[in-house]
Design an enzyme around this catalytic site. Structure first.
Site, PDB file in Angstrom:
ATOM      1  CG  ASN A   8      -1.872   1.097   1.300  1.00  0.00           C
ATOM      2  OD1 ASN A   8      -1.840   1.367   0.315  1.00  0.00           O
ATOM      3  ND2 ASN A   8      -2.520   1.228   2.562  1.00  0.00           N
ATOM      4  CE  LYS A  10      -0.224   3.314   4.710  1.00  0.00           C
ATOM      5  NZ  LYS A  10      -0.224   2.925   6.618  1.00  0.00           N
ATOM      6  CG  HIS A  93      -5.393   1.249   5.587  1.00  0.00           C
ATOM      7  ND1 HIS A  93      -6.046   2.419   6.429  1.00  0.00           N
ATOM      8  CD2 HIS A  93      -4.807   0.762   5.958  1.00  0.00           C
ATOM      9  CE1 HIS A  93      -4.264   1.893   7.243  1.00  0.00           C
ATOM     10  NE2 HIS A  93      -3.793   1.837   6.113  1.00  0.00           N
ATOM     11  CD  GLU A  95      -3.191   5.276   7.111  1.00  0.00           C
ATOM     12  OE1 GLU A  95      -2.382   5.016   5.751  1.00  0.00           O
ATOM     13  OE2 GLU A  95      -2.032   4.845   7.692  1.00  0.00           O
ATOM     14  CD  GLU A 165      -3.203  -3.201   7.563  1.00  0.00           C
ATOM     15  OE1 GLU A 165      -2.245  -2.971   6.885  1.00  0.00           O
ATOM     16  OE2 GLU A 165      -3.891  -1.757   6.726  1.00  0.00           O
ATOM     17  N   GLY A 172       3.887   5.617  10.980  1.00  0.00           N
ATOM     18  CA  GLY A 172       3.773   7.117   9.532  1.00  0.00           C
ATOM     19  C   GLY A 172       2.224   8.156  10.514  1.00  0.00           C
ATOM     20  CB  SER A 215       5.449  -1.940  12.157  1.00  0.00           C
ATOM     21  OG  SER A 215       4.795  -0.611  12.377  1.00  0.00           O
TER      22      SER A 215
HETATM   23  P1  PGA Z   1       2.769   0.316   7.630  1.00  0.00           P
HETATM   24  O1  PGA Z   1       1.389   0.100   7.149  1.00  0.00           O
HETATM   25  O2  PGA Z   1       3.477  -1.190   6.792  1.00  0.00           O
HETATM   26  O3  PGA Z   1       3.762   1.345   7.282  1.00  0.00           O
HETATM   27  O4  PGA Z   1       2.346  -0.396   9.052  1.00  0.00           O
HETATM   28  C1  PGA Z   1       0.965  -0.723   6.923  1.00  0.00           C
HETATM   29  C2  PGA Z   1      -0.704  -0.422   6.613  1.00  0.00           C
HETATM   30  O5  PGA Z   1      -1.603   0.501   7.104  1.00  0.00           O
HETATM   31  O6  PGA Z   1      -1.244  -1.023   5.640  1.00  0.00           O
END
Ligand code: PGA
Length: 261
Positions: A8, A10, A93, A95, A165, A172, A215
């Site tokens: 991803n 982003k 997700h 976010e 997740e 981030g 992560s």
């Molecule tokens: P990350 O993000 O690997 O940077 O922690 C995972 C995600 O949000 O899908």
């Protein structure tokens, strides 16, 4: 079942940078029949990357879309507009849930819309740090999972990929993320598998791919991929670094081979 390695990206990379990066990945990645590699670039880059990619090596996903097909929805893009460009769609997700206030209703409509349009939804579920502290993890997972699947016909449930997740493990967001232990992940994936089993039966539960994300790096990928219920990884930050992402694919292939013996 295949192992899914999903990157991803982003809101990173310009269109030009995305193209250069994809070019680099295509040069390094081998095509493995049992490993499905998917990347989710920004919407802007999807058109050109769909022409550039070799789908035997890397398929594309969108990070977001709206659930109506066409109409007066300023700023939105639909599955009908995306379906010739991507095979997968990330939905729910954290976010999108917490920064852009996406609701459970939005998410279930999106899962159903992706399936109707022939895309494979990657439905993300996971608890926040405070929900975990208050012992609400199982309830949150159940609500997000069954909520997201509530408009899906039973025979289509295993066409949805579910990604666990935990919000506290996603990097981030300012504060350094806590890395989930393989034991935490194994427990959560087992919970998801069991909820699917109770609700839809053992066959559907065993055929639904379950991913972990949060992560993930090349250093810890093997510990997650070795979990029996883990069918792949959803990777944010490390998917932006070619050697990291390609190493994770090779690790997935090695774990897959070991499991098959
Ligand atoms: P990350 O993000 O690997 O940077 O922690 C995972 C995600 O949000 O899908």
């Amino acid at each position: 079942m295949k192992t899914y390695i999903v990157g991803n990206w982003k809101m990173n990379f310009t269109v030009g940078e995305s193209s250069l990066y994809l070019h680099k990945l295509l040069g390094k990645i081998h095509s493995y029949r049992d490993i499905e590699v998917v990347v989710a670039p920004s919407l802007m880059a999807l058109q050109s990357l769909s022409l550039q990619t070799d789908r035997r090596k890397i398929k594309l996903a969108c990070q977001n879309f709206y659930y109506k097909d066409f109409g007066a929805y300023t700023g939105e893009v639909s599955v009908a507009q995306l379906r010739s460009l991507v095979d997968y769609a990330i939905v729910g997700h954290s976010e999108r849930r917490y920064i852009f206030n996406e609701t459970d209703k939005d998410i279930k409509m999106k899962v159903a819309s992706a399936l109707r349009g022939g895309l494979t939804p990657i439905l993300c579920v996971g608890e926040t740090e405070s929900e975990r502290t208050f012992g609400e993890t199982v309830d949150v997972i159940r609500d997000q999972l069954l909520g997201g699947l509530s408009d899906v016909a039973k025979e289509d449930v295993s066409k949805v990929i579910v990604a666990y997740e935990p919000v506290w493990a996603i990097s981030g967001h300012g504060k350094p993320a806590r890395v989930a232990s393989p034991l935490d992940v194994a427990d959560a994936l087992k919970i998801i598998r069991n909820i699917l089993k109770e609700t839809f039966g053992p066959k559907i539960a065993s055929e639904t791919p379950l991913l972990f994300g949060g992560s993930v790096r090349s250093l810890n990928a093997e510990s997650y991929l070795s979990i029996g219920d883990c069918n792949g990884l959803l990777i944010g930050g490390a998917s932006l670094i070619a050697p990291e992402f390609t190493d994770i694919i090779e690790i997935a292939k090695r774990v897959k081979n070991d499991r098959n013996y």
